[in-house]
Design an enzyme around this catalytic site. Structure first.
Site, PDB file in Angstrom:
ATOM      1  N   HIS A 162      -1.553 -16.444   7.066  1.00  0.00           N
ATOM      2  CA  HIS A 162      -0.792 -15.258   7.439  1.00  0.00           C
ATOM      3  C   HIS A 162      -1.603 -14.255   8.258  1.00  0.00           C
ATOM      4  O   HIS A 162      -1.283 -13.068   8.279  1.00  0.00           O
ATOM      5  CB  HIS A 162      -0.224 -14.599   6.181  1.00  0.00           C
ATOM      6  N   PRO A 198       0.802  -1.204   0.000  1.00  0.00           N
ATOM      7  CA  PRO A 198       0.000   0.000   0.000  1.00  0.00           C
ATOM      8  C   PRO A 198       0.838   1.258   0.000  1.00  0.00           C
ATOM      9  O   PRO A 198       1.814   1.368   0.736  1.00  0.00           O
ATOM     10  CB  PRO A 198      -0.758  -0.106   1.318  1.00  0.00           C
ATOM     11  N   GLU A 199       0.421   2.195  -0.803  1.00  0.00           N
ATOM     12  CA  GLU A 199       0.977   3.540  -0.747  1.00  0.00           C
ATOM     13  C   GLU A 199      -0.082   4.419  -0.086  1.00  0.00           C
ATOM     14  O   GLU A 199      -1.086   3.907   0.403  1.00  0.00           O
ATOM     15  CB  GLU A 199       1.343   4.014  -2.159  1.00  0.00           C
ATOM     16  N   ARG A 216       4.358 -11.354   3.819  1.00  0.00           N
ATOM     17  CA  ARG A 216       5.814 -11.105   3.807  1.00  0.00           C
ATOM     18  C   ARG A 216       6.346 -10.579   5.126  1.00  0.00           C
ATOM     19  O   ARG A 216       7.546 -10.508   5.320  1.00  0.00           O
ATOM     20  CB  ARG A 216       6.154 -10.134   2.659  1.00  0.00           C
TER      21      ARG A 216
END
Length: 275
Positions: free
Chosen positions: A91, A2-3, A110
């Site tokens: 996750h 995400p930005e 990640r």
DNA sequence: CAGAATACCTGCGGGC
DNA sequence: TGCCCGCAGGTATTCT
């Protein structure tokens, strides 16, 4: 992942669910994120009321009476509102369970993201204190950019991705803003003209604002807090389009590496000036 | 100090 | 089909 527009989208989606809610329990299944999650987090959050959820750059700040939980989604993180019947996936690292039965679930394959607890003013925290200007605030101007870029040899693309200069601009929106501004991504920052600084600032604001309106960009798997994708991907002009025709001049878009990040641009529409 | 490289971690797609 | 490689939305830390 995400930005700024995606983090803003997540924040807006989460707000109505969690502001005012009381934390009943916190379950940490995997505490090894970018930094280890504090082992006392469960105690720190117990029975706390969420006073406010805000955003600073790509960080989300969840303020409760006892302190603030600083959250970052890294490359692959997501935050969703779920219930106790929602299946648990591999996750799903953290659940914050509210007394109203809703659950805030943090998922991050990640594990580049972070959940950091602080009792002090979060803006003085080491993660936030040297953050640059918010690109959508009025003080982010061509003058500011020109001043900060003076005597800098670094390419303009990694320069605008530097959070000490301006926050929230990642690889997608940097490429998009530079195309819109007609500036070659490799241009040394210090060589930008006043006009180029103005065009770049305008482009950054425009691209980020449009993306927020579209609910962010879903390249691969970004979903907002309601599980829906963002629709700005349909408006990407250069990101992910290497070799495809430029939407302005039809020439094939070029690709290069800048600061280890893939960079797409149009050699005609984004000429290198000053070199 | 600036700038570049490295590290963290999993998943996926492409090439063989 | 399966293995190996490179690449992916980020950024703090280490190096030169």
């Amino acid at each position: 992942m995400p930005e700024l527009p995606e983090v803003e989208t997540v924040m807006r989606g989460l707000k109505p669910h969690i502001e005012g809610a009381i934390i009943h329990d916190t379950v940490v299944r995997h505490h090894q994120l970018r930094w280890p999650i504090s082992s006392t987090l469960r105690d720190c959050l117990y029975q706390q009321r969420i006073n406010e959820l805000t955003r600073r750059g790509k960080y989300l700040l969840m303020r409760v009476d006892a302190g603030t939980l600083i959250m970052h989604l890294g490359m692959s993180g997501s935050l969703r509102i779920v219930t106790h019947t929602t299946p648990l996936n591999r996750h799903d690292h953290v659940d914050i369970i509210f007394s109203n039965q809703k659950i805030l679930r943090y998922t991050d394959p990640r594990r580049f993201g972070a959940l950091v607890w602080t009792v002090d003013n979060p803006y003085n925290h080491v993660l936030l204190k040297s953050q640059g200007l918010e690109p959508l605030e009025l003080d982010f101007t061509a003058n500011y950019l020109k001043m900060r870029a003076q005597h800098r040899h670094i390419a303009i693309k990694p320069f605008i991705m530097d959070s000490k200069i301006v926050v929230g601009i990642g690889n997608i929106y940097a490429a998009e803003a530079l195309f819109l501004a007609g500036i070659h991504p490799s241009t040394p920052a210090g060589l930008l003209t006043e006009l180029q600084c103005q065009q770049l600032v305008n482009s950054i604001k425009h691209v980020l604002q449009s993306a927020i309106k579209q609910g962010g960009t879903t390249v691969k798997d970004f979903i907002n807090s309601d599980g829906k994708p963002g629709y700005f991907a349909q408006q990407l002009t250069v990101y992910g389009r290497a070799g495809l025709p430029c939407i302005q001049c039809q020439a094939p878009l070029s690709a290069s590496k800048l600061g280890q990040r893939s960079t797409v641009f149009c050699i005609n529409c984004q000429p290198m000036i000053g070199l």
